[in-house]
Design an enzyme around this catalytic site. Sequence first.
Site, PDB file in Angstrom:
ATOM      1  N   GLU A 176     -24.129 -34.932 -87.083  1.00 33.69           N
ATOM      2  CA  GLU A 176     -23.418 -36.142 -86.261  1.00 33.69           C
ATOM      3  C   GLU A 176     -23.429 -37.389 -86.622  1.00 33.69           C
ATOM      4  O   GLU A 176     -24.221 -38.380 -86.158  1.00 33.69           O
ATOM      5  CB  GLU A 176     -23.862 -35.930 -84.790  1.00 33.69           C
ATOM      6  N   GLU A 377     -23.010 -26.551 -82.755  1.00 32.13           N
ATOM      7  CA  GLU A 377     -23.693 -27.009 -81.470  1.00 32.13           C
ATOM      8  C   GLU A 377     -22.469 -26.850 -80.556  1.00 32.13           C
ATOM      9  O   GLU A 377     -21.222 -27.271 -80.750  1.00 32.13           O
ATOM     10  CB  GLU A 377     -24.109 -28.585 -81.341  1.00 32.13           C
TER      11      GLU A 377
HETATM   12  O1  IFM Z   1     -28.992 -33.097 -77.900  1.00 33.93           O
HETATM   13  C1  IFM Z   1     -27.919 -33.672 -78.609  1.00 33.93           C
HETATM   14  C2  IFM Z   1     -27.968 -33.315 -80.094  1.00 33.93           C
HETATM   15  O2  IFM Z   1     -29.459 -33.852 -80.622  1.00 33.93           O
HETATM   16  C3  IFM Z   1     -26.864 -33.581 -80.734  1.00 33.93           C
HETATM   17  N1  IFM Z   1     -25.584 -33.423 -80.257  1.00 33.93           N
HETATM   18  C4  IFM Z   1     -25.448 -33.514 -78.582  1.00 33.93           C
HETATM   19  C5  IFM Z   1     -26.567 -32.764 -77.947  1.00 33.93           C
HETATM   20  C6  IFM Z   1     -26.454 -32.953 -76.486  1.00 33.93           C
HETATM   21  O3  IFM Z   1     -26.353 -34.281 -76.089  1.00 33.93           O
END
Ligand code: IFM
Length: 474
Positions: A176, A377
């Site tokens: 990210e 994710e």
């Molecule tokens: O917890 C975070 C993660 O570290 C990165 N992506 C989003 C998740 C939820 O906010």
Amino acid sequence: MTSLQDDTSAAPAAPFPTGFRWGAATAAYQIEGAAGEGGRGPSIWDTFCRTPGKVLNGENGDVAVDHYHRFREDVALMSSLGLTAYRFSISWPRVQPTGAGTFNSEGVDFYRRLVDTLLEAGIEPWPTLYHWDLPQPLEDKGGWPERETAHRFAEYAAHVHDALGDRVRHWTTVNEPWCAAFLGYASGEHAPGRRDAAASLLAAHHLLLGHGLAVDAMRAKNPDNKFGAAVNLYAVSPATDAPEDVDAARRIDGLQNRLFLDPLLLGRYPDDVLADTERFGFTPPDADLAVISRPIDQLGINYYSRHTVAGTPGEAAQTASSPFSTHSPWVGSDHVRFVPAGRPVTGMGWEIDERGLHEVLTRLHREYPSLPLYITENGAGYDETLDGAGTVQDAGRIAYLDAHLRACHDAISEGVPLNGYFTWSLLDNFEWAWGYSKRFGLVHVDYATQRRVPKDSARWYAGVIRRGGLPGRA
Ligand code: IFM
């Protein structure tokens, strides 16, 4: 259990391809704890958490869920769920405490043990090299806005690859980069907490450059390994057809999605985003784009929600105030507003929109064809407590995962090369500026005792994995 649970011996109503990776994801600072152990150096998150007012209740990752000491128990949990892959991140300051020069063999050994334990359990290790915990000494020298940080990152990546490259096949460089650059250096909601639009653009560029340099360094050691980055993508819609809303959607899509996808996959920055950001002096050297766009073998997609945005009538993009101070769902805006579209929300207040995931996947396939994709994710955070029976009946999370997996299934049926899904997260953990108030885990963690209790969603996900797909709808 909820009505989504069915007989896992039955054939799935929505089967996934053979070999599809079923995983869960975590990140070092959010779970490891042991902040002062094993020779680990300080990271920007250690510093940020100690800055009053930055993290809810002044919490930090010093102990987190103590995964550093409990990783064997956690791998056993993964086995009991039937995970075939596990995405975790490597803490740069644990491996290289000052971010330059000497490496810390005790830190590297921790990840060797973790990887070996995963392999013994038949779970494929999927490390990410940067999930936001920059060594503090590198931030003291300027952090990601400094070009040198990208070179330091490639050096660190090469070292980790030397240690684990014989056992790890799939590598994610940066996680990210939008968050690391814009929450870290523009809105200041994440470490290192800076508010400097020009610096945040340089940070974005150097995170991408670091990715490319790391891919080069690791691929030189083993060209058969698979390399990629994980980007957080959103579906973006204008609130109405009004020109100012349509333009706001273009700007937000540009900053959120295309600013990262185009350099990585097409070797150029989008012209409209360069025009929007010109006033911040963002003129990335063309020569870097060849490095940034080195062919990758996989793209990780982190997807949570859709942005619906509105612009201010009569205000042209070029004269608006900084897009960065406003480009976050957590921050208000005077020229782009993130407006509710009326969908149900998770405990984070994020609108649930699984069709947005389908939109993101099909768009990627259309605009950047033939690239193997993984959901690295996807999940839902809530405020949760154990109930009287000592469990968590998280029907909301089950419904969220079910809907998003159905969107993945639809995309695969339409030819999108999606090869795996990692839910966020395996365990409840430190949710950055939200501290421990929001729980994303399949497994509940009692932060006082560190006791792990699988939630209903863990059993539901285990059923999906065993079945090789989704149950019929109840
Ligand atoms: O917890 C975070 C993660 O570290 C990165 N992506 C989003 C998740 C939820 O906010």
